[in-house]
Design an enzyme around this catalytic site. Sequence first.
Site, PDB file in Angstrom:
ATOM      1  N   HIS A  63       0.837  -1.204   0.000  1.00 43.88           N
ATOM      2  CA  HIS A  63       0.000   0.000   0.000  1.00 43.88           C
ATOM      3  C   HIS A  63       0.872   1.255   0.000  1.00 43.88           C
ATOM      4  O   HIS A  63       1.282   1.740   1.050  1.00 43.88           O
ATOM      5  CB  HIS A  63      -0.913  -0.019   1.234  1.00 43.88           C
ATOM      6  CG  HIS A  63      -1.970   1.036   1.229  1.00 43.88           C
ATOM      7  ND1 HIS A  63      -3.185   0.878   1.871  1.00 43.88           N
ATOM      8  CD2 HIS A  63      -2.010   2.283   0.683  1.00 43.88           C
ATOM      9  CE1 HIS A  63      -3.919   1.971   1.723  1.00 43.88           C
ATOM     10  NE2 HIS A  63      -3.212   2.839   1.006  1.00 43.88           N
ATOM     11  N   PHE A  66       2.592   6.563  -4.834  1.00 46.18           N
ATOM     12  CA  PHE A  66       3.815   7.145  -5.388  1.00 46.18           C
ATOM     13  C   PHE A  66       3.553   8.324  -6.333  1.00 46.18           C
ATOM     14  O   PHE A  66       4.473   8.871  -6.919  1.00 46.18           O
ATOM     15  CB  PHE A  66       4.685   6.066  -6.026  1.00 46.18           C
ATOM     16  CG  PHE A  66       5.524   5.312  -5.020  1.00 46.18           C
ATOM     17  CD1 PHE A  66       5.562   5.687  -3.684  1.00 46.18           C
ATOM     18  CD2 PHE A  66       6.306   4.229  -5.395  1.00 46.18           C
ATOM     19  CE1 PHE A  66       6.343   5.014  -2.741  1.00 46.18           C
ATOM     20  CE2 PHE A  66       7.095   3.546  -4.478  1.00 46.18           C
ATOM     21  CZ  PHE A  66       7.108   3.930  -3.158  1.00 46.18           C
ATOM     22  N   ARG A  67       2.283   8.708  -6.523  1.00 50.06           N
ATOM     23  CA  ARG A  67       1.917  10.038  -7.052  1.00 50.06           C
ATOM     24  C   ARG A  67       2.200  10.297  -8.521  1.00 50.06           C
ATOM     25  O   ARG A  67       1.870  11.384  -9.005  1.00 50.06           O
ATOM     26  CB  ARG A  67       2.591  11.157  -6.242  1.00 50.06           C
ATOM     27  CG  ARG A  67       2.412  11.079  -4.727  1.00 50.06           C
ATOM     28  CD  ARG A  67       0.976  11.256  -4.328  1.00 50.06           C
ATOM     29  NE  ARG A  67       0.812  11.536  -2.906  1.00 50.06           N
ATOM     30  CZ  ARG A  67      -0.253  11.184  -2.202  1.00 50.06           C
ATOM     31  NH1 ARG A  67      -1.246  10.548  -2.786  1.00 50.06           N
ATOM     32  NH2 ARG A  67      -0.354  11.477  -0.941  1.00 50.06           N
ATOM     33  N   ASN A  97      -5.032   6.535  -6.891  1.00 48.17           N
ATOM     34  CA  ASN A  97      -5.509   7.929  -6.841  1.00 48.17           C
ATOM     35  C   ASN A  97      -4.443   8.920  -7.302  1.00 48.17           C
ATOM     36  O   ASN A  97      -4.136   9.892  -6.625  1.00 48.17           O
ATOM     37  CB  ASN A  97      -6.041   8.291  -5.442  1.00 48.17           C
ATOM     38  CG  ASN A  97      -5.018   8.118  -4.334  1.00 48.17           C
ATOM     39  OD1 ASN A  97      -4.090   7.321  -4.462  1.00 48.17           O
ATOM     40  ND2 ASN A  97      -5.176   8.858  -3.268  1.00 48.17           N
ATOM     41  N   HIS A 237      -5.543  -0.474   6.015  1.00 46.67           N
ATOM     42  CA  HIS A 237      -5.274   0.344   7.214  1.00 46.67           C
ATOM     43  C   HIS A 237      -6.396   0.345   8.262  1.00 46.67           C
ATOM     44  O   HIS A 237      -7.020   1.375   8.518  1.00 46.67           O
ATOM     45  CB  HIS A 237      -4.946   1.782   6.815  1.00 46.67           C
ATOM     46  CG  HIS A 237      -5.811   2.417   5.758  1.00 46.67           C
ATOM     47  ND1 HIS A 237      -7.188   2.388   5.803  1.00 46.67           N
ATOM     48  CD2 HIS A 237      -5.491   3.094   4.634  1.00 46.67           C
ATOM     49  CE1 HIS A 237      -7.663   3.014   4.757  1.00 46.67           C
ATOM     50  NE2 HIS A 237      -6.658   3.448   4.022  1.00 46.67           N
ATOM     51  N   ASP A 310       1.063   2.590   3.775  1.00 47.38           N
ATOM     52  CA  ASP A 310       0.196   3.665   3.275  1.00 47.38           C
ATOM     53  C   ASP A 310       1.012   4.945   3.062  1.00 47.38           C
ATOM     54  O   ASP A 310       0.562   6.049   3.392  1.00 47.38           O
ATOM     55  CB  ASP A 310      -1.000   3.917   4.198  1.00 47.38           C
ATOM     56  CG  ASP A 310      -2.094   4.736   3.514  1.00 47.38           C
ATOM     57  OD1 ASP A 310      -1.968   4.998   2.293  1.00 47.38           O
ATOM     58  OD2 ASP A 310      -3.061   5.120   4.189  1.00 47.38           O
ATOM     59  N   HIS A 314       2.988  14.397   1.187  1.00 44.38           N
ATOM     60  CA  HIS A 314       2.506  15.702   0.730  1.00 44.38           C
ATOM     61  C   HIS A 314       3.597  16.733   1.010  1.00 44.38           C
ATOM     62  O   HIS A 314       4.483  16.500   1.833  1.00 44.38           O
ATOM     63  CB  HIS A 314       1.227  16.091   1.479  1.00 44.38           C
ATOM     64  CG  HIS A 314       0.074  15.188   1.202  1.00 44.38           C
ATOM     65  ND1 HIS A 314      -0.687  15.278   0.054  1.00 44.38           N
ATOM     66  CD2 HIS A 314      -0.444  14.150   1.901  1.00 44.38           C
ATOM     67  CE1 HIS A 314      -1.627  14.342   0.071  1.00 44.38           C
ATOM     68  NE2 HIS A 314      -1.503  13.643   1.175  1.00 44.38           N
TER      69      HIS A 314
HETATM   70  O1  DOR Z   1      -4.524   9.795   4.473  1.00 44.42           O
HETATM   71  C1  DOR Z   1      -4.669   9.340   3.340  1.00 44.42           C
HETATM   72  N1  DOR Z   1      -3.903   9.750   2.322  1.00 44.42           N
HETATM   73  N2  DOR Z   1      -5.609   8.419   3.129  1.00 44.42           N
HETATM   74  C2  DOR Z   1      -5.922   8.015   1.879  1.00 44.42           C
HETATM   75  O2  DOR Z   1      -6.800   7.216   1.742  1.00 44.42           O
HETATM   76  C3  DOR Z   1      -5.254   8.583   0.715  1.00 44.42           C
HETATM   77  C4  DOR Z   1      -3.929   9.073   1.069  1.00 44.42           C
HETATM   78  C5  DOR Z   1      -3.342   9.959  -0.003  1.00 44.42           C
HETATM   79  O3  DOR Z   1      -3.364   9.558  -1.162  1.00 44.42           O
HETATM   80  O4  DOR Z   1      -2.833  11.037   0.325  1.00 44.42           O
HETATM   81 ZN    ZN Z   2      -3.677   4.811   1.070  1.00 47.97          ZN
HETATM   82 ZN    ZN Z   3      -6.881   4.668   2.346  1.00 49.11          ZN
END
Ligand code: DOR
Ligand code: ZN
Ligand code: ZN
Length: 447
Positions: A63, A66-67, A97, A237, A310, A314
């Site tokens: 999980h 990597f953006r 995402n 998570h 996870d 940012h």
């Molecule tokens: O805190 C989170 N950040 N939860 C998520 O489900 C997505 C993730 C993100 O992509 O920043």
């Molecule tokens: Zn996630």
């Molecule tokens: Zn999530």
Amino acid sequence: MAVDLLIRNVTLVSPAVQRVVNIFITDGAFSAILTPGPLPFAPAAETIDGTGLVALPGLIDGHVHFREPGLTHEETWLTGTRAAVFGGVTTVLDMPNTVPPTDSVERARAKLALADLTAYCDFGLFGLVGGSADQVGELAGSGLVVGLKTFMGPTTGDLPSPDEDLLFKALEHARVSGLRVAFHAEDRATIEAARSHETRTDPIAHLDTRPAKAEVRAVERIADLLRAANAMGHICHVSSALGLHTIESWRGDRVDLTCEVTPHHALLDRDVYADYGGMAKVNPPIRGEPDESALLAALADGRIDTLASDHAPHLAADKLRASIWDVPSGFAGVETLLPLMLSAVHDGRLSLERLVHATSEAPAKTWGLWPRKGQVSVGADADLTLVDLARAGEIHAADLHGMNNLSPFEGRATVGAVVTTIVRGQVVVRDGVLTGAPGWGRPVTTA
Ligand code: DOR
Ligand code: ZN
Ligand code: ZN
């Protein structure tokens, strides 16, 4: 037999046993694992002395975010996988995402091509349950993704949650394709109702708008649908004892449901909000005790299947904004997962065997990578992580190798450190120095 790489006299940890061995690698795969003694083969091209070190199956982080494409100011395949290999992670599974989201065959292909150019470690992708049911079906059947991903509630990227009809059809497609569906399990309606009358702007307000019952409600709905569609699911998570309890109540013969925990949900207390503010904001939120200890105990006794970071970086400037509602959720984690959890092993709260299982065999089986990934045995990919269990360290963003490394673990002391990381027989980190090349990483899917 020609041997490319020999790791001599190392303590190999499998989910079942620990023993001192010589590990032989040929053509990127394990070719022999033998009790130390006279070497039966011609000298290896290269030898690493593993005396005093422990060898773990290369970690699979199931999980990460990597953006790339689209959010390359936060992370890229190059920087994310670089952080991964410094953290002993040899395979990463990336969430959909990104911008655009990984919601079609074409977009999955494009993302795999990007990763292929610069990744230091192996990689796989999740496909998003979005768009049309046909699109999801095509993606699930393409062989390009290791699983599907569904966001049940609002989070980074604010992707819409699929309606009942799309979700059910997606589960049927996943079943037909033999894929498991990963869920971000927070109920949208519960969160939006709590948010609508929340006027505070501090970090605890975010926690309070995402109560454990949001997780419970999402899990209930997911499990119900999984049973109806006879499909396999995975709760990402898990953040609360109540959520875990709900998962356990549905498992077994009623529904095929695996689950995962992160280091931050299992190790961080509520005082993290006073100490780190918005840096600690993540979805689902860190709840502290009693959830924290309950989750670590469930990882330790096997009720939680997998451990994943996870990793969701940012920009620091965004994480430090004054109002919690302006702060994005998530933080870096792929590089710190192993030292943090080795510290829990050092503290006697988790066995090394359980840690190994939750980062190798369990994610490999959950995401269809077994038997090629997730074990040190002859014929499997030679992914290996050598660690020094006694080495003390401290987590500092400035020492880490991703693009945005701040996390609420900043300053935390650790015991147990990654020394050397090997991906398919290639030494990519040696004694803490990057020796791999970008682009060495390969997709775990073969389509
Ligand atoms: O805190 C989170 N950040 N939860 C998520 O489900 C997505 C993730 C993100 O992509 O920043
Ligand atoms: Zn996630
Ligand atoms: Zn999530």
